[in-house]
Design a protein around this motif. Structure first.
Motif, PDB file in Angstrom:
ATOM      1  N   ALA A 110      13.095  10.823  -6.259  1.00 17.00           N
ATOM      2  CA  ALA A 110      11.917  11.676  -6.093  1.00 17.00           C
ATOM      3  C   ALA A 110      10.868  11.353  -7.147  1.00 17.00           C
ATOM      4  O   ALA A 110       9.671  11.322  -6.861  1.00 17.00           O
ATOM      5  CB  ALA A 110      12.330  13.142  -6.172  1.00 17.00           C
ATOM      6  N   SER A 111      11.310  11.078  -8.374  1.00 17.90           N
ATOM      7  CA  SER A 111      10.344  10.765  -9.427  1.00 17.90           C
ATOM      8  C   SER A 111       9.640   9.434  -9.151  1.00 17.90           C
ATOM      9  O   SER A 111       8.449   9.286  -9.424  1.00 17.90           O
ATOM     10  CB  SER A 111      11.006  10.763 -10.807  1.00 17.90           C
ATOM     11  N   ALA A 112      10.340   8.456  -8.574  1.00 18.55           N
ATOM     12  CA  ALA A 112       9.701   7.184  -8.218  1.00 18.55           C
ATOM     13  C   ALA A 112       8.698   7.376  -7.090  1.00 18.55           C
ATOM     14  O   ALA A 112       7.593   6.812  -7.121  1.00 18.55           O
ATOM     15  CB  ALA A 112      10.758   6.152  -7.818  1.00 18.55           C
ATOM     16  N   LEU A 113       9.040   8.186  -6.088  1.00 15.08           N
ATOM     17  CA  LEU A 113       8.108   8.472  -5.002  1.00 15.08           C
ATOM     18  C   LEU A 113       6.874   9.193  -5.531  1.00 15.08           C
ATOM     19  O   LEU A 113       5.749   8.886  -5.126  1.00 15.08           O
ATOM     20  CB  LEU A 113       8.778   9.309  -3.906  1.00 15.08           C
ATOM     21  N   LEU A 114       7.069  10.100  -6.465  1.00 15.19           N
ATOM     22  CA  LEU A 114       5.937  10.818  -7.061  1.00 15.19           C
ATOM     23  C   LEU A 114       5.014   9.839  -7.792  1.00 15.19           C
ATOM     24  O   LEU A 114       3.790   9.881  -7.618  1.00 15.19           O
ATOM     25  CB  LEU A 114       6.428  11.901  -8.020  1.00 15.19           C
ATOM     26  N   LEU A 115       5.578   8.957  -8.570  1.00 12.29           N
ATOM     27  CA  LEU A 115       4.761   7.989  -9.298  1.00 12.29           C
ATOM     28  C   LEU A 115       4.042   7.042  -8.342  1.00 12.29           C
ATOM     29  O   LEU A 115       2.854   6.748  -8.508  1.00 12.29           O
ATOM     30  CB  LEU A 115       5.605   7.202 -10.291  1.00 12.29           C
ATOM     31  N   MET A 116       4.734   6.566  -7.315  1.00  9.81           N
ATOM     32  CA  MET A 116       4.105   5.693  -6.331  1.00  9.81           C
ATOM     33  C   MET A 116       2.962   6.414  -5.620  1.00  9.81           C
ATOM     34  O   MET A 116       1.898   5.828  -5.403  1.00  9.81           O
ATOM     35  CB  MET A 116       5.138   5.216  -5.307  1.00  9.81           C
ATOM     36  N   SER A 117       3.173   7.658  -5.256  1.00 12.33           N
ATOM     37  CA  SER A 117       2.131   8.441  -4.583  1.00 12.33           C
ATOM     38  C   SER A 117       0.931   8.641  -5.493  1.00 12.33           C
ATOM     39  O   SER A 117      -0.217   8.538  -5.054  1.00 12.33           O
ATOM     40  CB  SER A 117       2.686   9.798  -4.136  1.00 12.33           C
ATOM     41  N   THR A 118       1.190   8.903  -6.759  1.00 15.65           N
ATOM     42  CA  THR A 118       0.113   9.101  -7.729  1.00 15.65           C
ATOM     43  C   THR A 118      -0.701   7.825  -7.874  1.00 15.65           C
ATOM     44  O   THR A 118      -1.932   7.835  -7.796  1.00 15.65           O
ATOM     45  CB  THR A 118       0.685   9.545  -9.090  1.00 15.65           C
ATOM     46  N   GLN A 119      -0.013   6.700  -8.066  1.00 15.44           N
ATOM     47  CA  GLN A 119      -0.709   5.422  -8.220  1.00 15.44           C
ATOM     48  C   GLN A 119      -1.480   5.068  -6.956  1.00 15.44           C
ATOM     49  O   GLN A 119      -2.621   4.613  -7.019  1.00 15.44           O
ATOM     50  CB  GLN A 119       0.282   4.318  -8.560  1.00 15.44           C
ATOM     51  N   ASP A 120      -0.871   5.277  -5.792  1.00 14.17           N
ATOM     52  CA  ASP A 120      -1.517   4.943  -4.529  1.00 14.17           C
ATOM     53  C   ASP A 120      -2.792   5.756  -4.331  1.00 14.17           C
ATOM     54  O   ASP A 120      -3.844   5.204  -3.996  1.00 14.17           O
ATOM     55  CB  ASP A 120      -0.538   5.187  -3.369  1.00 14.17           C
ATOM     56  N   GLN A 121      -2.713   7.057  -4.549  1.00 14.78           N
ATOM     57  CA  GLN A 121      -3.907   7.894  -4.379  1.00 14.78           C
ATOM     58  C   GLN A 121      -4.988   7.490  -5.369  1.00 14.78           C
ATOM     59  O   GLN A 121      -6.162   7.405  -5.025  1.00 14.78           O
ATOM     60  CB  GLN A 121      -3.560   9.376  -4.526  1.00 14.78           C
ATOM     61  N   PHE A 122      -4.597   7.220  -6.599  1.00  8.85           N
ATOM     62  CA  PHE A 122      -5.578   6.894  -7.635  1.00  8.85           C
ATOM     63  C   PHE A 122      -6.246   5.547  -7.370  1.00  8.85           C
ATOM     64  O   PHE A 122      -7.477   5.428  -7.415  1.00  8.85           O
ATOM     65  CB  PHE A 122      -4.912   6.897  -9.014  1.00  8.85           C
ATOM     66  N   ILE A 123      -5.449   4.511  -7.082  1.00  7.91           N
ATOM     67  CA  ILE A 123      -6.041   3.183  -6.919  1.00  7.91           C
ATOM     68  C   ILE A 123      -6.888   3.132  -5.658  1.00  7.91           C
ATOM     69  O   ILE A 123      -7.919   2.436  -5.622  1.00  7.91           O
ATOM     70  CB  ILE A 123      -4.979   2.056  -6.956  1.00  7.91           C
ATOM     71  N   HIS A 124      -6.519   3.866  -4.634  1.00  9.74           N
ATOM     72  CA  HIS A 124      -7.364   3.876  -3.440  1.00  9.74           C
ATOM     73  C   HIS A 124      -8.629   4.703  -3.661  1.00  9.74           C
ATOM     74  O   HIS A 124      -9.650   4.446  -3.011  1.00  9.74           O
ATOM     75  CB  HIS A 124      -6.579   4.313  -2.218  1.00  9.74           C
ATOM     76  N   GLY A 125      -8.594   5.630  -4.590  1.00 14.41           N
ATOM     77  CA  GLY A 125      -9.832   6.289  -5.008  1.00 14.41           C
ATOM     78  C   GLY A 125     -10.749   5.283  -5.675  1.00 14.41           C
ATOM     79  O   GLY A 125     -11.973   5.284  -5.462  1.00 14.41           O
ATOM     80  N   TRP A 126     -10.162   4.390  -6.473  1.00 19.30           N
ATOM     81  CA  TRP A 126     -10.947   3.313  -7.094  1.00 19.30           C
ATOM     82  C   TRP A 126     -11.520   2.387  -6.019  1.00 19.30           C
ATOM     83  O   TRP A 126     -12.694   2.026  -6.064  1.00 19.30           O
ATOM     84  CB  TRP A 126     -10.069   2.523  -8.065  1.00 19.30           C
ATOM     85  N   ASP A 127     -10.676   2.016  -5.041  1.00 15.00           N
ATOM     86  CA  ASP A 127     -11.140   1.149  -3.946  1.00 15.00           C
ATOM     87  C   ASP A 127     -12.325   1.791  -3.227  1.00 15.00           C
ATOM     88  O   ASP A 127     -13.313   1.127  -2.913  1.00 15.00           O
ATOM     89  CB  ASP A 127     -10.019   0.913  -2.924  1.00 15.00           C
ATOM     90  N   LEU A 128     -12.216   3.078  -2.972  1.00 12.14           N
ATOM     91  CA  LEU A 128     -13.276   3.802  -2.275  1.00 12.14           C
ATOM     92  C   LEU A 128     -14.544   3.843  -3.122  1.00 12.14           C
ATOM     93  O   LEU A 128     -15.646   3.603  -2.614  1.00 12.14           O
ATOM     94  CB  LEU A 128     -12.796   5.218  -1.938  1.00 12.14           C
ATOM     95  N   ALA A 129     -14.387   4.109  -4.412  1.00 13.55           N
ATOM     96  CA  ALA A 129     -15.545   4.140  -5.309  1.00 13.55           C
ATOM     97  C   ALA A 129     -16.249   2.791  -5.302  1.00 13.55           C
ATOM     98  O   ALA A 129     -17.485   2.711  -5.201  1.00 13.55           O
ATOM     99  CB  ALA A 129     -15.117   4.515  -6.727  1.00 13.55           C
ATOM    100  N   ARG A 130     -15.480   1.746  -5.393  1.00 15.81           N
ATOM    101  CA  ARG A 130     -16.056   0.396  -5.401  1.00 15.81           C
ATOM    102  C   ARG A 130     -16.786   0.108  -4.092  1.00 15.81           C
ATOM    103  O   ARG A 130     -17.868  -0.483  -4.083  1.00 15.81           O
ATOM    104  CB  ARG A 130     -14.918  -0.602  -5.644  1.00 15.81           C
ATOM    105  N   ALA A 131     -16.202   0.527  -2.980  1.00 15.78           N
ATOM    106  CA  ALA A 131     -16.778   0.253  -1.659  1.00 15.78           C
ATOM    107  C   ALA A 131     -18.104   0.957  -1.422  1.00 15.78           C
ATOM    108  O   ALA A 131     -18.982   0.419  -0.746  1.00 15.78           O
ATOM    109  CB  ALA A 131     -15.780   0.646  -0.565  1.00 15.78           C
TER     110      ALA A 131
END
Length: 190
Positions: A110-131
């Motif tokens: 569960a802790s790995a899924l939480l970290l993956m979800s956090t990173q995924d949401q954050f980096i795609h926020g960066w992708d969106l900002a860049r776009a």
């Protein structure tokens, strides 16, 4: 008193908040714009962000099948509503888990899924900002923490071409923004 074995969802909440702030400035006429994720335009990226939050909840709730959203006529307002639903429900779902819970037949904690979800949401926020031409200086403290952790688990075997590897080859950046350094490490071209 907090149970120390319960997952801390503060990072996920911060990732959602940083990404939602970017989503809130997207215009409907930008939905066809390209993103740093070569396979996705802005519309597809936003759909992925919403779907990723739902998928994490589904894993926690034991849902194995879900009807995909096939409506092609969303507005940014529709997406904000759906993303807000993820902001409300996903951290709460993680909050019911204990840190030692395993998901996906014991293959992912569960802790790995939480970290993956956090990173995924954050980096795609960066992708969106860049776009969409928004600042990529998103939550510097969270970005630093995610970069430190990514350096411990993102291996060369995770890297490859778009659609093949989880991440592209690490890129170079001289940016002072921690989110840009995280994005470069995860294979985003500056």
């Amino acid at each position: 008193m907090n149970d120390p074995s319960t997952l801390d969802t503060s990072g996920l909440r911060r990732a959602f908040a940083a990404t939602r702030a970017v989503l809130a400035v997207v215009r409907d006429d930008q939905l066809d714009a390209p993103t740093p994720c070569a396979s996705w335009n802005v519309d597809a990226l936003i759909r992925h962000m919403i779907d990723a939050a739902r998928s994490a909840r589904d894993a926690i709730d034991g849902v194995t099948e879900r009807v995909a959203d096939t409506d092609e006529n969303h507005t940014v307002g529709d997406y904000l509503d759906a993303y807000d639903d993820g902001i409300r429900k996903t951290p709460a779902a993680f909050g019911t888990l204990r840190a030692d819970t395993s998901l996906f037949g014991g293959r992912l904690s569960a802790s790995a899924l939480l970290l993956m979800s956090t990173q995924d949401q954050f980096i795609h926020g960066w992708d969106l900002a860049r776009a969409v031409g928004h600042s990529t200086n998103l939550d510097p403290e969270l970005a630093d923490g995610l970069l430190a952790h990514a350096r411990t688990w993102v291996l060369d075997g995770h890297r490859g071409a778009d659609g093949v590897g989880l991440f592209g080859p690490a890129a170079r950046t001289s940016s002072e923004y921690p989110a840009d350094r995280l994005a470069a490490f995860l294979g985003r071209e500056m």
